[in-house]
Motif scaffolding. Sequence first.
Motif, mmCIF file in Angstrom:
data_model
loop_
_atom_site.group_PDB
_atom_site.id
_atom_site.type_symbol
_atom_site.label_atom_id
_atom_site.label_comp_id
_atom_site.label_asym_id
_atom_site.label_seq_id
_atom_site.Cartn_x
_atom_site.Cartn_y
_atom_site.Cartn_z
ATOM 1 N N LEU A 9 -28.291 -47.293 -36.397
ATOM 2 C CA LEU A 9 -28.974 -46.618 -35.301
ATOM 3 C C LEU A 9 -27.994 -46.133 -34.239
ATOM 4 O O LEU A 9 -28.258 -45.133 -33.556
ATOM 5 C CB LEU A 9 -30.007 -47.568 -34.663
ATOM 6 N N HIS A 10 -26.860 -46.801 -34.126
ATOM 7 C CA HIS A 10 -25.888 -46.410 -33.108
ATOM 8 C C HIS A 10 -25.215 -45.091 -33.486
ATOM 9 O O HIS A 10 -24.897 -44.273 -32.617
ATOM 10 C CB HIS A 10 -24.832 -47.511 -32.948
ATOM 11 N N ASP A 11 -24.976 -44.920 -34.812
ATOM 12 C CA ASP A 11 -24.293 -43.709 -35.277
ATOM 13 C C ASP A 11 -25.254 -42.595 -35.665
ATOM 14 O O ASP A 11 -24.821 -41.509 -36.083
ATOM 15 C CB ASP A 11 -23.409 -44.038 -36.489
ATOM 16 N N ARG A 12 -26.563 -42.872 -35.577
ATOM 17 C CA ARG A 12 -27.607 -41.916 -35.944
ATOM 18 C C ARG A 12 -27.467 -41.494 -37.417
ATOM 19 O O ARG A 12 -27.788 -40.364 -37.785
ATOM 20 C CB ARG A 12 -27.557 -40.672 -35.059
ATOM 21 N N HIS B 191 -33.593 -45.031 -26.660
ATOM 22 C CA HIS B 191 -33.283 -43.647 -26.988
ATOM 23 C C HIS B 191 -32.971 -43.493 -28.481
ATOM 24 O O HIS B 191 -33.463 -42.563 -29.148
ATOM 25 C CB HIS B 191 -32.105 -43.174 -26.141
ATOM 26 N N ASP B 192 -32.164 -44.408 -29.024
ATOM 27 C CA ASP B 192 -31.821 -44.338 -30.444
ATOM 28 C C ASP B 192 -33.036 -44.599 -31.326
ATOM 29 O O ASP B 192 -33.206 -43.960 -32.382
ATOM 30 C CB ASP B 192 -30.714 -45.339 -30.758
ATOM 31 N N ASN C 218 -30.381 -47.045 -23.734
ATOM 32 C CA ASN C 218 -29.572 -46.707 -24.912
ATOM 33 C C ASN C 218 -30.291 -47.086 -26.197
ATOM 34 O O ASN C 218 -30.361 -46.301 -27.153
ATOM 35 C CB ASN C 218 -28.217 -47.414 -24.823
ATOM 36 N N ALA C 219 -30.854 -48.297 -26.236
ATOM 37 C CA ALA C 219 -31.531 -48.767 -27.441
ATOM 38 C C ALA C 219 -32.817 -47.983 -27.693
ATOM 39 O O ALA C 219 -33.101 -47.554 -28.824
ATOM 40 C CB ALA C 219 -31.834 -50.256 -27.304
ATOM 41 N N ARG D 31 -35.153 -41.434 -31.465
ATOM 42 C CA ARG D 31 -34.598 -40.409 -32.358
ATOM 43 C C ARG D 31 -34.870 -40.760 -33.825
ATOM 44 O O ARG D 31 -35.113 -39.871 -34.653
ATOM 45 C CB ARG D 31 -33.086 -40.286 -32.123
ATOM 46 N N THR D 32 -34.891 -42.064 -34.133
ATOM 47 C CA THR D 32 -35.098 -42.474 -35.522
ATOM 48 C C THR D 32 -36.530 -42.228 -35.969
ATOM 49 O O THR D 32 -36.780 -41.910 -37.137
ATOM 50 C CB THR D 32 -34.739 -43.961 -35.675
ATOM 51 N N ALA E 285 -36.592 -38.077 -26.811
ATOM 52 C CA ALA E 285 -35.820 -39.315 -26.900
ATOM 53 C C ALA E 285 -35.254 -39.709 -25.542
ATOM 54 O O ALA E 285 -35.130 -40.900 -25.230
ATOM 55 C CB ALA E 285 -34.690 -39.142 -27.914
ATOM 56 N N HIS F 19 -32.506 -52.598 -32.482
ATOM 57 C CA HIS F 19 -31.333 -51.743 -32.265
ATOM 58 C C HIS F 19 -30.034 -52.526 -32.436
ATOM 59 O O HIS F 19 -29.013 -51.986 -32.894
ATOM 60 C CB HIS F 19 -31.407 -51.119 -30.873
#
Length: 278
Positions: A95-98, A29-30, A26-27, A33-34, A42, A89
């Motif tokens: 980062l959680h909400d993109r 992946h975010d 999860n971490a 994406r960033t 991702a 993260h």
Amino acid sequence: MNRKGKIFLVAALVAVVGMAFRVSWNALHDVARTVGADATAAMLYPFVVDGLMALALVATLVLDGSARKFALKVLAGYTLASLVLNFVHGLVPELHDRSVEWGRLADWDPANVALVLLATSLPVGSIYFGSDLVAKVLHHRPDTTTDMKKSTQIDSERSTSDLRGSTPAPLATVAELPPIESAEPVDTATLDEPTEAVPLGAVASESAAPRRATGRVPDAARTPRPTRTPEQLLSEARSVTVDWSDKQLTAEGIRKSVRTSADKARGLRDTLRAERAA
């Protein structure tokens, strides 16, 4: 531990690692994406980082020496990098909400540059370090000398322990043995006499039979063989050859009849011939 216990332990380890990978996935992946990765990249990014950690762990179990140290360094480096990205993260809720700005992992510019460099360099490092580890594992030849030394040491220790429990009493040393009495002098004339040829089979059978140690031979059992003077030998040769012809008067015949050496037999022959000629 029995076989069922080992299977249960391995299964529990796989389950724990799988759940831990899902949390780390999860971490990572975010973070991917960033830093500009698309949806597919991702999704694969966590496998690049944590997957190389699993590969390095397997390599440490197979390799040895300097190659094993290299695999441990790769494992430690990627574990630390994954820990740092998971920590970031947790510190950046955006980062959680993109909703965070692309390429922005920290408010402080130097820290942000370092984190972006770390996140983007991990896939390239996975290609290099993963290929190197696989090549080292494929070309690895197990060192059997250490195992041979260990097995030899174990065998020697077992042999030593067996000997300690079943060592017989020590034999008497040379100094403790009683002195052997010397036999009476033997006539040297008989030593020069040639012995008769013995068949090879008889020699082999006699040599194969074990000989028992005997003590001193009693005087009564010995064959008396006094030493004869030249005059006695000549007198005995005269009496033996008194009826011989000149043709029969040879050194070999005298040697066998008088039982003396060949040199003395030739001397007796010459003396007897000279007497007959005179």
